[in-house]
Design an enzyme around this catalytic site. Structure first.
Site, mmCIF file in Angstrom:
data_model
loop_
_atom_site.group_PDB
_atom_site.id
_atom_site.type_symbol
_atom_site.label_atom_id
_atom_site.label_comp_id
_atom_site.label_asym_id
_atom_site.label_seq_id
_atom_site.Cartn_x
_atom_site.Cartn_y
_atom_site.Cartn_z
ATOM 1 N N ARG A 23 0.777 -1.264 0.000
ATOM 2 C CA ARG A 23 0.000 0.000 0.000
ATOM 3 C C ARG A 23 0.797 1.296 0.000
ATOM 4 N NH1 ARG A 23 -3.921 -2.871 -1.816
ATOM 5 N NH2 ARG A 23 -5.078 -4.117 -0.332
ATOM 6 N N HIS A 39 -3.217 -10.954 -13.242
ATOM 7 C CA HIS A 39 -4.469 -11.122 -12.511
ATOM 8 C C HIS A 39 -5.469 -11.519 -13.585
ATOM 9 C CE1 HIS A 39 -7.520 -10.031 -9.340
ATOM 10 N NE2 HIS A 39 -8.254 -10.248 -10.407
ATOM 11 N N ASP A 95 -0.982 -13.010 -1.639
ATOM 12 C CA ASP A 95 -1.832 -11.903 -2.072
ATOM 13 C C ASP A 95 -2.241 -11.071 -0.852
ATOM 14 O OD1 ASP A 95 -3.320 -10.202 -3.624
ATOM 15 O OD2 ASP A 95 -4.942 -11.604 -4.011
HETATM 16 O O1 DOR Z 1 -8.645 -9.200 -3.481
HETATM 17 C C1 DOR Z 1 -7.761 -8.554 -4.010
HETATM 18 N N1 DOR Z 1 -7.203 -7.496 -3.398
HETATM 19 N N2 DOR Z 1 -7.358 -8.883 -5.240
HETATM 20 C C2 DOR Z 1 -6.544 -8.082 -5.949
HETATM 21 O O2 DOR Z 1 -6.308 -8.372 -7.091
HETATM 22 C C3 DOR Z 1 -6.009 -6.847 -5.374
HETATM 23 C C4 DOR Z 1 -6.028 -6.892 -3.917
HETATM 24 C C5 DOR Z 1 -5.814 -5.546 -3.280
HETATM 25 O O3 DOR Z 1 -4.856 -4.873 -3.688
HETATM 26 O O4 DOR Z 1 -6.557 -5.167 -2.390
#
Ligand code: DOR
Length: 454
Positions: A65, A177, A303
């Site tokens: 983030r 993705h 992820d």
């Molecule tokens: O669930 C998800 N969250 N899939 C994604 O592709 C991105 C990720 C996010 O960055 O929050």
């Protein structure tokens, strides 16, 4: 910032590339210098009898983030969570704000990471419709991330010409993705107003994922370029990938959430379970386990996608997708070993050796003389219950709260220096940027021998 040290482990169960054996391991000035019997200890001597020493875990898909919504996580808190979970290296995704789609944005991430990350780091470059061929230095970038379907953030490339240009211009693996944007839009319109989180895998259905995976594989094979399909979530994609010829071009990964959770958990977890691609019916989890065990699926990522509980409480339709995971992937996979689902060699293959191999991560992923001294000491018998208060992610929650897991890391070592031990981070120990030696075609890793699978 390079911080290295020396340390010797005595009498550990060593998870080596070709076997599991009891012995010593010494790291000197950041490198593994001896495995087996070490006469004279180098640096601090650790009595590791009864414990297991494995290569540090590499998490090849996290979202930390920064820059952007750092109230959810930043590079420091995310990497602290990683270190606490036995993760010594991570590959971070480009859907930050601004996204990592230019050489300057990539350099900004390296500048932010230096002297703050408690784990080694690499950053994916994000594809846009018009930035094909702009990766500045292939040895500094694990891959180009293409969002073929929209998810968190603004990144999206679903136009065929733009996808062709990305594959044609790629000097590093393309990671996708894989959800089809056209079908996604149609399904969202069809089910507009749905309020039940259990509708998530109905809207973002199997077909959505399968169409995109097939499309990406077609692009990679026509262009002769490496492709890694991120977070595989369906039995159908697993079967499709299993049937491909072994050309050394296509690899894939799955996630502990897909292995341990299924659609029956929406009732209890609600939007906390909402992620893209979705957690689905239990048959998919079983197929993903089979894919891991037969080698169709090469590795495990998390992820790690932190969102706050307040954001998750907005309700289905407004809540963001994703859940934290970087800190618990190793305990969850060690728990799978304790439950007899796989061996400790499998865990090291999927979480250390394979990610290093796929991305050509120099010096990492294996306990070998000359390799980097990034190791994780684990107690395979330790039992602990997951509690939010014990987590280090800024998001502060986990879908696995209340689960009692057997098998936990006790010490995480970066370049011969403990970065996390006895439940606390060690001051002044930081990771450094990973280097990548990309294979145009990936040679297969040796099959796990029967004796090794214990
Ligand atoms: O669930 C998800 N969250 N899939 C994604 O592709 C991105 C990720 C996010 O960055 O929050």
């Amino acid at each position: 910032m390079q911080t290295t040290g020396s340390i010797t482990f005595r009498g550990a169960e060593l998870v080596l590339p070709d076997r599991v054996a009891e012995g010593d391991l010494a790291i000197e000035d950041g490198r593994i210098v001896a495995i087996g019997r070490v006469e004279r200890a180098i640096g601090e001597e650790i009595d590791a009898r009864g414990l297991t020493l494995m290569p540090g875990v590499i998490d090849p898909q996290v979202h930390f983030r920064e820059p952007g919504p750092v109230h959810k996580e930043d590079l420091e808190t995310g990497s602290k969570a990683a270190a606490a979970g036995g993760v010594t290296a991570f590959l971070e995704m480009p859907n930050t704000n601004p996204p990592t789609t230019t050489p300057a944005a990539l350099q900004d991430k390296f500048d932010r990471a230096a002297g703050r990350c408690r784990s080694h780091y690499g950053f994916f470059y994000g594809a846009t419709p018009d930035n094909a061929g702009t990766v500045p230095d292939p040895t500094g970038v694990p891959g180009i991330k293409v969002f073929m379907g929209s998810s968190t953030g603004t990144l999206l490339v679903d136009d065929q010409d733009a996808l062709e240009a990305q594959f044609a211009g790629a000097s590093v693996p393309i990671v996708v993705h894989a959800e089809d944007e056209t079908r996604l839009r149609a399904r969202k319109a069809q089910f507009a107003g749905a309020t039940d989180p259990a509708m998530h895998p109905v809207i973002r259905d199997v077909e959505c994922a399968l169409i995109a995976t097939k499309r990406a594989v077609d692009l990679a094979r026509r262009h002769g370029k490496r492709l890694h399909v991120l977070h595989l979530s369906t039995a159908e994609e697993t079967d499709f990938l299993r049937g491909l010829p072994p050309e050394g071009l296509i690899t894939t990964e799955t996630l502990p959430q897909y292995l341990w959770l299924d659609a029956s958990h929406y009732a209890r977890l609600g939007t906390r379970l909402q992620m893209n691609p979705p957690v689905r019916d239990a048959r998919h989890g079983e197929a993903l386990w089979a894919g891991l065990l037969d080698g169709t699926i090469a590795c495990i990522a998390t992820d790690h996608a932190p969102h706050t509980l307040d954001e998750k409480a907005l309700g289905f339709g407004k809540a963001p997708s994703g859940m934290p995971g970087v800190e618990l992937s190793l305990p969850l996979m060690l728990h799978a070993v304790a439950e007899g689902r796989c061996s400790i060699r499998h865990v090291v293959r999927w979480m250390c050796e394979a990610p290093a191999h796929i991305y050509g991560i120099v010096g990492k992923g294996r306990l070998v003389v000359g390799g980097d001294g990034d190791v994780t000491l684990v107690d395979r018998k330790a039992q602990r219950t997951v509690r939010a208060d014990d987590l280090h992610t800024r998001a502060g929650w986990s879908p696995f709260e209340g689960w009692t897991l057997t098998g936990w890391p006790t010490m995480t070592v970066l370049g011969g220096r403990p970065v996390y031990r006895d439940g606390a981070h060690v001051d002044g120990v930081f990771g450094s940027p990973l280097r990548f030696a990309h294979h145009p075609k990936l040679p297969p890793l040796p099959a796990l021998s029967a004796t090794a699978a214990q």
